[in-house]
Write a protein that holds these residues in place. Structure first.
Motif, PDB file in Angstrom:
ATOM      1  N   ARG A  38       0.938  -0.733  -0.007  1.00  0.00           N
ATOM      2  CA  ARG A  38      -0.028  -0.477  -0.081  1.00  0.00           C
ATOM      3  C   ARG A  38       0.976   1.507  -0.100  1.00  0.00           C
ATOM      4  N   ARG A  39       2.547   1.087   0.749  1.00  0.00           N
ATOM      5  CA  ARG A  39       2.874   2.809   0.070  1.00  0.00           C
ATOM      6  C   ARG A  39       3.358   2.954  -1.239  1.00  0.00           C
ATOM      7  N   GLY A  40       2.790   2.553  -1.393  1.00  0.00           N
ATOM      8  CA  GLY A  40       3.234   3.142  -3.304  1.00  0.00           C
ATOM      9  C   GLY A  40       2.525   2.281  -4.205  1.00  0.00           C
ATOM     10  N   PHE A  41       1.621   1.248  -3.846  1.00  0.00           N
ATOM     11  CA  PHE A  41       1.280   0.423  -4.973  1.00  0.00           C
ATOM     12  C   PHE A  41       0.401   1.176  -5.626  1.00  0.00           C
ATOM     13  N   ARG A  42      -0.092   1.421  -7.612  1.00  0.00           N
ATOM     14  CA  ARG A  42      -1.111   2.115  -7.102  1.00  0.00           C
ATOM     15  C   ARG A  42      -2.479   1.879  -7.976  1.00  0.00           C
ATOM     16  N   GLY A  43      -2.293   0.051  -8.151  1.00  0.00           N
ATOM     17  CA  GLY A  43      -3.355  -0.998  -8.873  1.00  0.00           C
ATOM     18  C   GLY A  43      -4.575  -1.090  -7.605  1.00  0.00           C
ATOM     19  N   GLN A  44      -5.166  -1.444  -8.123  1.00  0.00           N
ATOM     20  CA  GLN A  44      -5.983  -2.706  -6.682  1.00  0.00           C
ATOM     21  C   GLN A  44      -5.388  -3.661  -6.314  1.00  0.00           C
ATOM     22  N   LEU A  45      -5.149  -4.040  -4.628  1.00  0.00           N
ATOM     23  CA  LEU A  45      -5.375  -4.387  -3.670  1.00  0.00           C
ATOM     24  C   LEU A  45      -6.591  -5.591  -3.574  1.00  0.00           C
ATOM     25  N   ILE A  46      -6.419  -6.864  -4.193  1.00  0.00           N
ATOM     26  CA  ILE A  46      -7.383  -7.741  -3.307  1.00  0.00           C
ATOM     27  C   ILE A  46      -7.295  -8.722  -2.143  1.00  0.00           C
ATOM     28  N   THR A  47      -8.496  -8.829  -1.040  1.00  0.00           N
ATOM     29  CA  THR A  47      -7.321  -9.685  -0.172  1.00  0.00           C
ATOM     30  C   THR A  47      -8.425 -10.186   0.076  1.00  0.00           C
ATOM     31  N   PRO A  48      -8.396 -11.766   1.073  1.00  0.00           N
ATOM     32  CA  PRO A  48      -9.541 -12.599   1.050  1.00  0.00           C
ATOM     33  C   PRO A  48     -11.495 -12.216   2.211  1.00  0.00           C
ATOM     34  N   GLY A  49     -11.799 -11.937   1.421  1.00  0.00           N
ATOM     35  CA  GLY A  49     -13.176 -11.740   2.326  1.00  0.00           C
ATOM     36  C   GLY A  49     -13.287 -10.295   1.299  1.00  0.00           C
ATOM     37  N   ASP A  50     -12.247  -9.595   0.489  1.00  0.00           N
ATOM     38  CA  ASP A  50     -12.805  -8.758   0.366  1.00  0.00           C
ATOM     39  C   ASP A  50     -14.550  -9.125  -1.036  1.00  0.00           C
ATOM     40  N   PRO A  51     -15.100  -8.584  -1.495  1.00  0.00           N
ATOM     41  CA  PRO A  51     -16.258  -8.804  -2.508  1.00  0.00           C
ATOM     42  C   PRO A  51     -15.632  -8.718  -3.686  1.00  0.00           C
ATOM     43  N   GLU A  52     -14.397  -8.910  -4.218  1.00  0.00           N
ATOM     44  CA  GLU A  52     -14.268  -9.090  -5.777  1.00  0.00           C
ATOM     45  C   GLU A  52     -13.305 -10.443  -5.398  1.00  0.00           C
TER      46      GLU A  52
END
Length: 460
Positions: free
Chosen positions: A10-24
């Protein structure tokens, strides 16, 4: 570990991060082969090379196995693994064409449908996959063949350069002039040496209209049809690409309704040259007795590239086996037709690709792709819906593959390998090429960070 990796990204990522539990999450982790059900610790949807650099750094630092998703179309489902970091390149899909130089620059998330759409605006193309939804990057890294390959070689033969993020966090360009050993290795050696973030291809004049289509025959005509195609392709011009399919006829508006759902032999043909020459090249096959349907006509190349898409979309369960064949003699044809009569799923098919031409004229040491001299590639593609049917369909597939090994030229196609183990990966390259690729792995990924692939481990 996953939470710490997320915080680091998260400190520099410009895209999308998806983790278990996220709707996607469940949608984002799904791949083309519905038999694959794996749960990564983190999914990083990258927007460009800086995101990929950061994702590789985090995977290395936090001990997460990285997997790479371009089109997500491999039968082995190696774009995802349990507990790993899925580096998703599907948003890096731009295609830019330099028509004057006949070069296309593309992102690794592009599919062949997207690539062809842009190149055909200029009546240009490069050999691509047989299914338009497959990704360009995976196709290229494993070799890549399609309707234009007899005329213009494999996909990897038309790669001019590639940008990669390496295991140690560098961005390098591989070409004939820059890191030529790495360039040789990525053309057929798969994703063993880094994450490809851009690719540049040589283009050829093709279309926008090409003479192409299919000839349909009854299943019991298979021996005569395969013998005829074998004979005709021996003297055919390189511009003529051919694939034989033994399976079930689709329900399609361009076919007689009575054919839908019946076992048939299909000859797919595409001529990359001028229509007046193309008609003469396909005439002997169109004149064969017993043709049930003839769909050969001039049509846009982009339309033809989507012809095999129906029935090959995501979600079904798939189990494949492939083998390069040195011969298609009468015994081999009899073996194919005997097993075709016992096919276990209406969605399964036997695919026979006719190789040769420009493929065979590239030097054996010019790329990591091994089987230049093989005249045929057999792919047994089983496909079905329900997990309880797995044993019967996989047994039929393995049975046909085992019987056809007697006609093998020595291995299978790396892009069509399932999770078949190190011995099959060795067969796909042969011992000499495998040793060369191992030495390259020692240089570029000695810690085997990129191991969730058809892996070539380092020597130490």
């Amino acid at each position: 570990m996953g939470a710490r990796a997320v915080a680091a990204l998260r400190r520099g990522f410009r895209g999308q991060l998806i983790t278990p539990g996220d709707p996607e999450y469940d949608t984002a982790r799904a791949v083309w082969n519905g038999a694959i059900d794996r749960h990564p610790a983190l999914i990083a949807r990258c927007t460009g090379t800086p995101d990929v650099l950061l994702a590789v750094e985090v995977a290395r630092e936090y001990g997460l196995w990285p997997t790479i998703r371009g089109g997500g179309h491999s039968v082995a489902g190696l774009a995802v693994c349990d507990g790993g970091l899925l580096i998703d390149l599907s948003r890096m899909r731009g295609v830019r064409v330099d028509s004057g130089r006949r070069i296309a620059h593309a992102g690794p998330g592009a599919t062949w449908a997207e690539f062809d759409q842009e190149t055909q605006r200029h009546a240009l193309a490069t050999p691509g996959g047989l299914v338009s939804g497959s990704g360009i990057a995976g196709t290229t890294l494993g070799g890549g063949f399609g309707w234009l390959s007899r005329a213009y070689g494999l996909t990897c033969d038309n790669l001019l350069e590639a940008e990669l993020v390496t295991a140690d966090g560098r961005v390098v360009t591989a070409s004939a002039a820059l890191h030529p050993d790495l360039f040789r290795g990525i053309r057929g050696g798969g994703g063993n040496f880094g994450v490809v973030t851009s690719l540049s291809y040589r283009l050829h004049p093709v279309g926008p209209q090409v003479l192409c289509g299919e000839l349909y025959f009854a299943a019991d005509e298979a021996p005569q049809v395969l013998r005829a195609v074998r004979t005709q392709l021996r003297g055919a011009p390189d511009q003529l690409g051919a694939v034989c399919l033994l399976g079930t006829a689709p329900a399609a508006p361009h076919l007689p309704a009575r054919l839908a759902g019946t076992p048939v032999v299909r000859i797919g043909l595409c001529h990359a040259g001028r229509p007046e020459r193309a008609r003469g090249a396909v005439a002997p096959l169109r004149a064969l007795p017993g043709v049930l349907a003839d769909t050969i006509q001039l049509r846009p190349y982009t339309v033809w590239q989507r012809t095999l898409d129906p029935g090959r979309g995501p979600g079904a369960r798939n189990y494949w086996k492939s083998e390069y064949l040195s011969t298609l003699d009468d015994r081999a044809i009899a073996t194919l037709t005997e097993h075709f009569a016992r096919i276990t799923s209406p969605s399964s098919e036997i695919q026979l690709v006719f190789l040769g031409g420009a493929i065979a004229r590239v030097g054996p040491d010019d790329t990591a792709y091994t089987h230049r001299s093989a005249p045929y590639l057999l792919s047994i593609n089983s496909r079905w819906e329900h997990s309880e049917e797995d044993p019967g369909h996989t047994a039929w597939t393995r049975g046909l593959w085992s019987a056809m090994r007697a006609f093998s030229s020595g291995g299978g196609y790396v892009n069509f390998l399932g999770q078949e183990g190190p011995a099959r990966v060795l067969e796909a390259y042969g011992p000499v090429k495998y040793r060369q690729l191992t030495a390259l792995k020692d240089v570029w990924d000695p810690g085997n960070l990129f191991r969730v692939n058809q892996n070539i481990p380092p020597s130490y």
